[in-house]
Motif scaffolding. Structure first.
Motif, short mmCIF file in Angstrom:
data_model
loop_
_atom_site.label_atom_id
_atom_site.label_comp_id
_atom_site.label_asym_id
_atom_site.label_seq_id
_atom_site.Cartn_x
_atom_site.Cartn_y
_atom_site.Cartn_z
N GLU A 57 0.90 -1.11 -0.07
CA GLU A 57 -0.11 0.08 -0.13
C GLU A 57 1.12 1.20 0.00
N SER A 159 -6.42 2.33 -2.49
CA SER A 159 -7.62 2.28 -2.73
C SER A 159 -8.36 3.47 -3.49
N ALA A 187 -9.86 -0.55 -10.85
CA ALA A 187 -10.59 -1.54 -9.75
C ALA A 187 -11.82 -1.94 -10.93
N GLU A 231 -15.05 -3.91 -7.14
CA GLU A 231 -13.96 -5.30 -6.67
C GLU A 231 -12.21 -4.11 -6.47
N HIS A 232 -11.14 -4.38 -5.51
CA HIS A 232 -9.95 -4.23 -5.43
C HIS A 232 -9.42 -4.34 -5.14
N THR A 234 -6.36 -3.92 -2.96
CA THR A 234 -6.38 -3.66 -1.28
C THR A 234 -8.31 -4.68 -1.00
N TRP A 235 -8.89 -4.41 -1.56
CA TRP A 235 -10.01 -5.09 -0.46
C TRP A 235 -10.15 -6.64 -0.42
N ASN A 236 -10.56 -6.80 0.96
CA ASN A 236 -10.83 -7.79 0.76
C ASN A 236 -12.30 -8.61 0.27
N ARG A 237 -13.11 -7.63 0.93
CA ARG A 237 -14.87 -8.24 -0.37
C ARG A 237 -15.04 -6.91 -1.34
N THR A 238 -16.34 -7.34 -2.04
CA THR A 238 -16.40 -6.55 -3.28
C THR A 238 -17.33 -5.49 -2.11
N GLN A 239 -17.39 -4.17 -2.64
CA GLN A 239 -18.61 -3.23 -2.14
C GLN A 239 -19.38 -2.76 -2.87
#
Length: 336
Positions: A57, A159, A187, A231-232, A234-239
């Protein structure tokens, strides 16, 4: 009967020949392997290469190690850095030679306690990762038993920020916009409605990527089941983001009824002020015009003779004096 016996004997003969050949080949390979193994001495240096990919990051500090060797076993460690943008540089540390640093920035080779908490270990320290530090980091460690090499592909991640918008088009349809701005890598945006969306990627000035996706739906379509999913890495789940069509505010809103009287009052005030100044300056202009007009020429008076009495000329002198006094007072009024 005799022919059959002959065929059987020949088959057995060929089988024995094949077994003999296989045993011979196996013996030869075993002898060759033994000779090759005996030619490698215990002091021959071996070289190992490992390839890694690392995503960190943006803004974080990282420490890169080359293998898992303690300083007492290392003869020297070299870091060859090939950035994605810019020139290559080199960092090195050795037990015999002075340290090298052609990067001339905040990156440096340091020592720290290793995993066993007893021996020190060399590592490359990168404070506050920036885009300019991205690239291929090739390290080489030479130790008593050989050499170890690693190729590390370092990438910075950012992010993104998610924005949504609803637009009413002139034909009555509704445009739903979902945008993931300033992310790295780009993304991925999807919709619950399927693949009928349009997407546009744009590179930002700071090295990030903004992704804009939109769909167009009928004016009377329900938005309850319409979401955009982002989805990205750096994320653990989809927003997910939903949408709400804003209410259309016509001229019957309270802002309209407050603004219109104010505008009318302002217009009336401007008109009244204009009439006042026009009237005042017009009256002043008329007075000045009358005052600046030349005085009438007095009528010629015939003097019949030298013996005319002085008393007969006094009325004319008083008339001229009165005209001059009026003229002077009008001139003074215009000059004020």
């Amino acid at each position: 009967m005799l022919f059959t016996l002959l065929i059987t004997n020949m088959t057995v003969f060929y089988t024995l020949i094949e077994i003999t050949l296989l045993l011979s080949i196996e013996t030869s390979l075993t002898t060759l392997h033994a000779s090759v193994s005996s030619s490698i001495s215990p002091t021959t240096k071996e070289e190992f290469i490992a390839i890694y990919h690392m995503d960190v990051e943006m803004g974080k500090s990282i420490d890169l190690t080359c293998g898992n060797f303690t300083n007492k076993d290392i003869l020297h460690v070299i870091w060859e850095i090939e950035p994605y943008v810019g020139n290559s540089c080199r960092l090195a540390k050795s037990k015999k030679d002075p340290p090298e640093d052609s990067c001339k920035d905040r990156r440096q080779v340091k020592s720290k306690i290793g995993r066993n908490n007893t021996e020190e270990q060399f590592y490359l320290h990168i404070p506050e990762l920036e885009f300019k530090y991205e690239g291929i980091y090739k390290c080489e460690v030479v130790y008593n038993g050989g050499a170890w090499k690693e190729h590390l592909y370092l990438n910075a991640t950012v992010s993104p920020s998610i924005y949504t918008n609803v637009e009413r088009l002139s034909d009555g349809t509704v445009k739903l916009v979902c945008q993931a701005s300033n992310g790295k890598p780009a993304a991925n945006i999807s919709w619950t409605t399927g693949d009928d969306s349009t997407q546009k990627n744009s590179a930002d000035f700071n090295g990030t990527i903004s992704v804009k996706s939109w769909i167009i739906i009928p004016a009377n379509a329900s938005l309850e089941d319409i979401f955009c999913k982002v989805e990205h890495k750096t994320w653990n789940r989809t927003q997910s983001r939903n949408f709400t069509v804003p209410e259309h505010k016509g001229p019957d809103s309270w802002i309209f009824w407050i603004a219109i009287p104010g505008v009318i009052l302002l217009i009336c005030l401007i008109i009244a002020t204009s009439f006042y100044f026009i009237r005042k300056h017009l009256s002043h202009f008329r007075n000045c015009t009358k005052a600046t007009m030349p005085a009438p020429t007095p009528p010629a008076v015939a003097i019949p003779s030298k013996i005319t009495e002085v008393d007969e000329l006094e009325p004319y002198a008083s008339y001229v004096e009165r005209v001059n006094s009026i003229y002077n007072s009008s001139a003074e009024l215009c000059n004020v």
